[in-house]
Design a protein around this motif. Structure first.
Motif, PDB file in Angstrom:
ATOM      1  N   ALA A  57     -17.752   9.219 -26.857  1.00 16.11           N
ATOM      2  CA  ALA A  57     -17.826  10.681 -26.935  1.00 16.11           C
ATOM      3  C   ALA A  57     -19.096  11.140 -27.645  1.00 16.11           C
ATOM      4  O   ALA A  57     -19.668  12.189 -27.317  1.00 16.11           O
ATOM      5  CB  ALA A  57     -16.591  11.218 -27.660  1.00 16.11           C
ATOM      6  N   ALA A  58     -19.542  10.337 -28.624  1.00 17.48           N
ATOM      7  CA  ALA A  58     -20.756  10.685 -29.369  1.00 17.48           C
ATOM      8  C   ALA A  58     -22.022  10.345 -28.592  1.00 17.48           C
ATOM      9  O   ALA A  58     -23.125  10.743 -28.988  1.00 17.48           O
ATOM     10  CB  ALA A  58     -20.761   9.942 -30.709  1.00 17.48           C
ATOM     11  N   GLY A  59     -21.876   9.613 -27.486  1.00 20.79           N
ATOM     12  CA  GLY A  59     -23.032   9.238 -26.689  1.00 20.79           C
ATOM     13  C   GLY A  59     -23.762   8.018 -27.220  1.00 20.79           C
ATOM     14  O   GLY A  59     -24.894   7.739 -26.818  1.00 20.79           O
ATOM     15  N   TRP A  60     -23.117   7.274 -28.106  1.00 24.20           N
ATOM     16  CA  TRP A  60     -23.749   6.076 -28.682  1.00 24.20           C
ATOM     17  C   TRP A  60     -23.512   4.836 -27.822  1.00 24.20           C
ATOM     18  O   TRP A  60     -24.252   3.873 -27.920  1.00 24.20           O
ATOM     19  CB  TRP A  60     -23.244   5.836 -30.099  1.00 24.20           C
ATOM     20  N   ILE A  61     -22.472   4.885 -26.992  1.00 23.77           N
ATOM     21  CA  ILE A  61     -22.244   3.827 -26.013  1.00 23.77           C
ATOM     22  C   ILE A  61     -21.896   4.510 -24.694  1.00 23.77           C
ATOM     23  O   ILE A  61     -21.508   5.680 -24.676  1.00 23.77           O
ATOM     24  CB  ILE A  61     -21.117   2.856 -26.437  1.00 23.77           C
ATOM     25  N   GLU A  62     -22.007   3.770 -23.595  1.00 23.98           N
ATOM     26  CA  GLU A  62     -21.691   4.346 -22.291  1.00 23.98           C
ATOM     27  C   GLU A  62     -21.118   3.264 -21.395  1.00 23.98           C
ATOM     28  O   GLU A  62     -21.298   2.063 -21.636  1.00 23.98           O
ATOM     29  CB  GLU A  62     -22.948   4.942 -21.654  1.00 23.98           C
ATOM     30  N   GLU A  63     -20.427   3.701 -20.359  1.00 21.47           N
ATOM     31  CA  GLU A  63     -19.845   2.756 -19.413  1.00 21.47           C
ATOM     32  C   GLU A  63     -20.958   2.018 -18.675  1.00 21.47           C
ATOM     33  O   GLU A  63     -21.875   2.634 -18.137  1.00 21.47           O
ATOM     34  CB  GLU A  63     -18.941   3.486 -18.421  1.00 21.47           C
ATOM     35  N   HIS A  64     -20.862   0.701 -18.692  1.00 20.27           N
ATOM     36  CA  HIS A  64     -21.859  -0.143 -18.037  1.00 20.27           C
ATOM     37  C   HIS A  64     -21.366  -0.590 -16.664  1.00 20.27           C
ATOM     38  O   HIS A  64     -22.113  -0.559 -15.682  1.00 20.27           O
ATOM     39  CB  HIS A  64     -22.146  -1.361 -18.933  1.00 20.27           C
ATOM     40  N   GLU A  65     -20.094  -0.976 -16.614  1.00 20.07           N
ATOM     41  CA  GLU A  65     -19.462  -1.362 -15.357  1.00 20.07           C
ATOM     42  C   GLU A  65     -17.965  -1.488 -15.590  1.00 20.07           C
ATOM     43  O   GLU A  65     -17.498  -1.478 -16.726  1.00 20.07           O
ATOM     44  CB  GLU A  65     -20.014  -2.708 -14.861  1.00 20.07           C
ATOM     45  N   ARG A  66     -17.220  -1.582 -14.515  1.00 13.72           N
ATOM     46  CA  ARG A  66     -15.786  -1.837 -14.611  1.00 13.72           C
ATOM     47  C   ARG A  66     -15.526  -3.224 -14.036  1.00 13.72           C
ATOM     48  O   ARG A  66     -15.775  -3.468 -12.860  1.00 13.72           O
ATOM     49  CB  ARG A  66     -14.976  -0.767 -13.868  1.00 13.72           C
ATOM     50  N   ALA A  67     -15.064  -4.112 -14.924  1.00 15.17           N
ATOM     51  CA  ALA A  67     -14.839  -5.500 -14.518  1.00 15.17           C
ATOM     52  C   ALA A  67     -13.364  -5.721 -14.244  1.00 15.17           C
ATOM     53  O   ALA A  67     -12.506  -5.218 -14.974  1.00 15.17           O
ATOM     54  CB  ALA A  67     -15.312  -6.444 -15.626  1.00 15.17           C
TER      55      ALA A  67
END
Length: 202
Positions: A57-67
């Motif tokens: 939510a803070a934008g410090w991490i993001e979805e890379h892929e769905r495994a």
């Protein structure tokens, strides 16, 4: 909730893990448990998921892929963003510079060492020293093995720090036991009343 979750001690190790490589929350949990044998972090799946959600939510991490593996639910793999890397570096810098006193259950307990009596204190400290010695030997063996396997010293610097801290504590315990036995550590007079005869340094 998101604001409080960003103050969780897990934020730093989670950002650090994602600096190494993208991973999904279950992989984070497994890795942190492997690296936290003595429970350095307050780790449980619920708090970890809350931290991951707050970081996203803070934008410090993001979805890379769905495994997804056959027969198992899909897992979202997260990656560190540029903002997350900046936040990680900022937090690392602040925490390494800070010399603020950190809470320790052992520190809280030894504040009332006198309540055990001389013999009780010696017995308890002696057992702690024995356990600490065994841990030091085990941790030293692991560190030596890791370095022997080619791990760069910088990548295991926290293990080296933990060993130095444990050895310093062991020296203090030995010195305190000696002071109790030779009488130089004066025990409070029980008849003096319930008030403590000294205060710890703030």
């Amino acid at each position: 909730m998101p604001g409080r979750a960003l103050d969780n001690p897990l934020v730093l190790p989670v950002l650090g893990l994602l600096l190494e490589s993208p991973m999904h929350p279950y992989q984070m949990e497994v890795t942190l448990r492997e690296r936290s044998e003595e429970g350095q972090w307050p780790l449980n799946r619920g708090s970890l998921n809350n931290v991951v959600a707050a970081l996203a939510a803070a934008g410090w991490i993001e979805e890379h892929e769905r495994a997804q593996r056959e027969g198992r639910p899909a897992r979202t793999v997260y990656a560190l963003t540029d903002a997350g890397r900046t936040e990680l570096v900022s937090r690392l810098d602040v925490q390494i510079r800070s010399a603020a006193r950190e809470f320790s259950p052992f520190f809280a307990a030894i504040s009332y060492l006198g309540a055990l009596g001389r013999e009780g204190a010696v017995d308890a400290l002696t057992e702690r020293a024995q356990r600490l010695t065994a841990r030091i030997e085990s941790d030293q063996a692991k560190l030596t093995r890791a370095l022997g396997d080619g791990a760069p010293a910088l990548f295991v610097v926290e293990a080296d720090y933990a060993l130095h801290a444990a050895r310093a504590e062991l020296d203090w315990i030995a010195s305190t036991i000696a002071s109790i036995r030779d009488g130089s550590l004066v025990w409070p007079n029980r008849s003096a009343g319930p008030e403590r005869p000294f205060e710890t340094v703030p």
